[in-house]
Enzyme design. Sequence first.
Site, mmCIF file in Angstrom:
data_model
loop_
_atom_site.group_PDB
_atom_site.id
_atom_site.type_symbol
_atom_site.label_atom_id
_atom_site.label_comp_id
_atom_site.label_asym_id
_atom_site.label_seq_id
_atom_site.Cartn_x
_atom_site.Cartn_y
_atom_site.Cartn_z
ATOM 1 N N SER A 151 -4.738 9.378 1.527
ATOM 2 C CA SER A 151 -4.047 10.278 2.413
ATOM 3 C C SER A 151 -3.823 11.533 2.057
ATOM 4 C CB SER A 151 -1.800 10.018 1.809
ATOM 5 O OG SER A 151 -1.422 10.251 0.827
ATOM 6 N N CYS B 183 6.781 -1.892 5.539
ATOM 7 C CA CYS B 183 7.008 -0.214 5.178
ATOM 8 C C CYS B 183 6.533 0.185 6.217
ATOM 9 C CB CYS B 183 6.590 0.138 4.130
ATOM 10 S SG CYS B 183 6.935 1.730 3.358
ATOM 11 N N CYS C 113 6.300 -1.397 -4.904
ATOM 12 C CA CYS C 113 6.544 -0.251 -5.557
ATOM 13 C C CYS C 113 7.965 -0.392 -5.560
ATOM 14 C CB CYS C 113 6.980 1.308 -4.416
ATOM 15 S SG CYS C 113 7.348 0.805 -3.468
#
Length: 363
Positions: A15, A103, A195
């Site tokens: 990212s 997600c 996560c």
Amino acid sequence: MTLRVLAAMSGGVDSAVAAARAAEAGHEVTGVHLALSSNPQSYRTGARGCCTLEDARDARRAADVIGIPFYVWDMAERFDRDVVQDFVAEYAAGRTPNPCLRCNEKIKFQALLDKALALGFDAVCTGHHARLADGELRRSVDLGKDQSYVLAVCTREQLAHAMFPLGDTTKAEVRREAERRGLAVADKPDSHDICFIADGDTQGFLADRLGAEKGRIVDASGEVLGEHDGAYAYTIGQRKGLRLGRPAPDGRPRYVLDISPVTNTVTVGPREALDVHEIHGERPVWLGEPLTAPYDCKVQLRAHGEVYDCSAVPVGDVLRISLHAPARGVAKGQAAVLYDGDRVLGSATIAATFSASTVQAGA
């Protein structure tokens, strides 16, 4: 054309480089890190490329190096409802969900994109390894890192406002570029676990939320072979940890064939009984024109999983996928993603699977 771009920055190398490329291309880029837990210590710790306090700091440092504004947005409540609670509910219903897929669907390309558009941004930029070409979603050139599977739940309208700058780049090249750009995350490890399960103990996580509920482990004839503390602890194709009272008569290992939350029963049997010849998918999402007739293509049944030749056709609200060769260990709740070459046609959630015998019987 200069765009106002919101770069989703997880704190990982992908990212960060994606945001840097968007800025270098001349776009007006703002970085944002999504805070996904109201109590980050309840999620995993350490800098892992997603979701921790350390990751938020890494994302901020990367934004400083790139020279773009940076914010942290609190999406903990939405994440808990749409990802964590969905994950638990799916297991309770006897299915095997993919939380990263959910997600992407509910957080990054619904909640985040909606907020970005409302604030006047033109696009959301992420570090996913996938390509957008002429409005079509395609596989990354790095097939080992390709993430088109988990993006296939996005709609055409959402992808029209998406930007994936890394689709033409291998992961090794991304790391070298990060180092050249002076980004401290160049050597940061990828995130592979879930996560919101800090210790990686999925069974313990589910037990805390669903409680123990003893049930039977049976074979295909219904003979009781053992007992379990919760059917949610098992997945289709599982071999280890079955805790059976006795071995199979032929001495061969047994695998989980079916999970019934209604009767709280786990059915086990030989490996060949896992063979699936037809799949029914629900809630199809089409990234191109919807299929109207049987179409020969390929299907992927789990992230980074094997790809199978198939024929697919919608029948009412159901996507029927006939495999040319059987697949094994196909779990309800996963996504079935259709490909024509490297182009994503669409996806559906696996609702039912059928063996050759049930298909021939007219299931």
